[in-house]
Design an enzyme around this catalytic site. Structure first.
Site, PDB file in Angstrom:
ATOM      1  N   SER A  65       0.712  -1.588   0.028  1.00 39.47           N
ATOM      2  CA  SER A  65       0.078   0.240   0.026  1.00 39.47           C
ATOM      3  C   SER A  65       1.302   1.211  -0.198  1.00 39.47           C
ATOM      4  O   SER A  65       1.914   1.233   0.572  1.00 39.47           O
ATOM      5  CB  SER A  65      -1.246   0.010   1.265  1.00 39.47           C
ATOM      6  OG  SER A  65      -1.916  -0.851   0.976  1.00 39.47           O
TER       7      SER A  65
HETATM    8  N1  SAH Z   1      -1.019  -4.067   3.870  1.00 36.94           N
HETATM    9  C1  SAH Z   1      -0.347  -4.975   2.505  1.00 36.94           C
HETATM   10  C2  SAH Z   1      -1.104  -4.864   1.662  1.00 36.94           C
HETATM   11  C3  SAH Z   1      -1.015  -6.057   0.678  1.00 36.94           C
HETATM   12  S1  SAH Z   1      -2.732  -6.161  -0.612  1.00 36.94           S
HETATM   13  C4  SAH Z   1       0.888  -4.466   2.369  1.00 36.94           C
HETATM   14  O1  SAH Z   1       1.062  -2.964   2.156  1.00 36.94           O
HETATM   15  O2  SAH Z   1       1.930  -4.576   1.675  1.00 36.94           O
HETATM   16  C5  SAH Z   1      -3.310  -6.926   0.161  1.00 36.94           C
HETATM   17  C6  SAH Z   1      -3.039  -8.960   0.452  1.00 36.94           C
HETATM   18  O3  SAH Z   1      -4.252  -9.263   0.281  1.00 36.94           O
HETATM   19  C7  SAH Z   1      -2.505  -9.267  -0.923  1.00 36.94           C
HETATM   20  O4  SAH Z   1      -1.091  -9.778  -0.465  1.00 36.94           O
HETATM   21  C8  SAH Z   1      -3.759 -10.500  -1.064  1.00 36.94           C
HETATM   22  O5  SAH Z   1      -3.019 -11.935  -1.533  1.00 36.94           O
HETATM   23  C9  SAH Z   1      -4.129 -10.473  -0.159  1.00 36.94           C
HETATM   24  N2  SAH Z   1      -5.489 -11.661  -0.182  1.00 36.94           N
HETATM   25  C10 SAH Z   1      -6.915 -11.328  -0.916  1.00 36.94           C
HETATM   26  N3  SAH Z   1      -7.363 -11.945  -0.460  1.00 36.94           N
HETATM   27  C11 SAH Z   1      -7.404 -12.246   0.506  1.00 36.94           C
HETATM   28  C12 SAH Z   1      -8.260 -13.272   1.281  1.00 36.94           C
HETATM   29  N4  SAH Z   1      -9.721 -13.532   0.997  1.00 36.94           N
HETATM   30  N5  SAH Z   1      -7.690 -13.656   2.833  1.00 36.94           N
HETATM   31  C13 SAH Z   1      -5.728 -12.795   3.205  1.00 36.94           C
HETATM   32  N6  SAH Z   1      -5.235 -12.029   2.503  1.00 36.94           N
HETATM   33  C14 SAH Z   1      -6.055 -12.227   0.941  1.00 36.94           C
END
Ligand code: SAH
Length: 227
Positions: A65
């Site tokens: 993010s």
């Molecule tokens: N806070 C993280 C954001 C990652 S993007 C950062 O700043 O690095 C969102 C993440 O949610 C991705 O890694 C994706 O794989 C994950 N995601 C998507 N669906 C999900 C689910 N049902 N349960 C857990 N994670 C999930």
């Protein structure tokens, strides 16, 4: 590749220009952002942009993010050192690290095993041990570990999952999450007081989709959610 001194300079500028100037003010949070080596959460090919004002690709079609979003979401939750936190969407682990710094214990759920494993190793290298990373569908929360003082979802859901509301502490538990579809969503804050839930809309945002039982289906194209 920038040196660690150059990264430190970029980081300090990031906090001043992208966070403080836009109103993030909690001192414990600003301290955490000032010391957290964000470039260690970014793949090599994007490291020079680690402190830029934008999300960056982390592989598997996912993103780390934007720094301001991390600051804004974290500040909104007003974390206390005794809080137990659930994070859904570990991704790079950067937001997880900030939560570990500010709260007592963090449960984080990630659907993509490779991302969960890399994030877990990074957090261990940085010295954090107050966390537990689960691989699986976080859209259902972690009922066995509930209740949580705070829940943060870092991927978009089509509608508010009641199952997550039910895992909030009855005494002022709060949930922050992006609700909506591609290309734009609304960041919402849900606050629980016993059986009363209040909703507040915070701002417009763009996250990748949460894929799972109470999220989007697995055929959803992440690329249509983020540009
Ligand atoms: N806070 C993280 C954001 C990652 S993007 C950062 O700043 O690095 C969102 C993440 O949610 C991705 O890694 C994706 O794989 C994950 N995601 C998507 N669906 C999900 C689910 N049902 N349960 C857990 N994670 C999930």
């Amino acid at each position: 590749m920038p040196t660690s001194r150059e990264y430190a300079r970029l980081r300090s500028r990031m906090v001043d220009e992208q966070l403080v100037e836009r109103g993030v003010s909690e001192s414990r949070l600003l301290d955490a952002l000032r010391m957290m080596p964000r470039h260690q959460f970014v793949p090599d090919e994007h490291k020079p942009q680690s402190y830029d004002d934008k999300p960056l690709p982390i592989g598997d079609g996912q993103t780390i993010s934007q720094p301001y979003i991390v600051g804004f979401m974290t500040e909104t939750l007003r974390l206390k050192p005794h809080h137990r936190v659930l994070e859904i969407g570990t991704g790079s682990g950067y937001q997880t690290a900030i939560l570990c710094h500010l709260a007592d214990y963090v449960y984080s759920v990630e659907r993509v095993a490779r991302l969960a494993e890399t994030a877990g190793a990074r957090l261990g290298d940085l010295g954090y041990s107050n966390l537990d990373i689960h691989i699986g569908d976080g859209s259902q929360g972690l009922p066995d570990q509930a209740p949580f003082d705070r829940i943060m979802v870092t991927a978009a859901v089509p509608r508010l999952p009641q199952v997550l509301c039910a895992q909030l502490s009855e005494f002022g538990g709060q949930l922050i999450l992006p609700i909506g579809s591609a290309p734009a969503q609304e960041l919402m804050l849900i606050t629980r007081a016993t059986d009363r839930f209040t909703r507040r809309s915070l701002l417009g945002c763009r996250f990748v989709p949460l894929i799972g039982r109470y999220g989007f289906d697995s055929k959803t194209d992440s690329a249509s959610f983020v540009s």
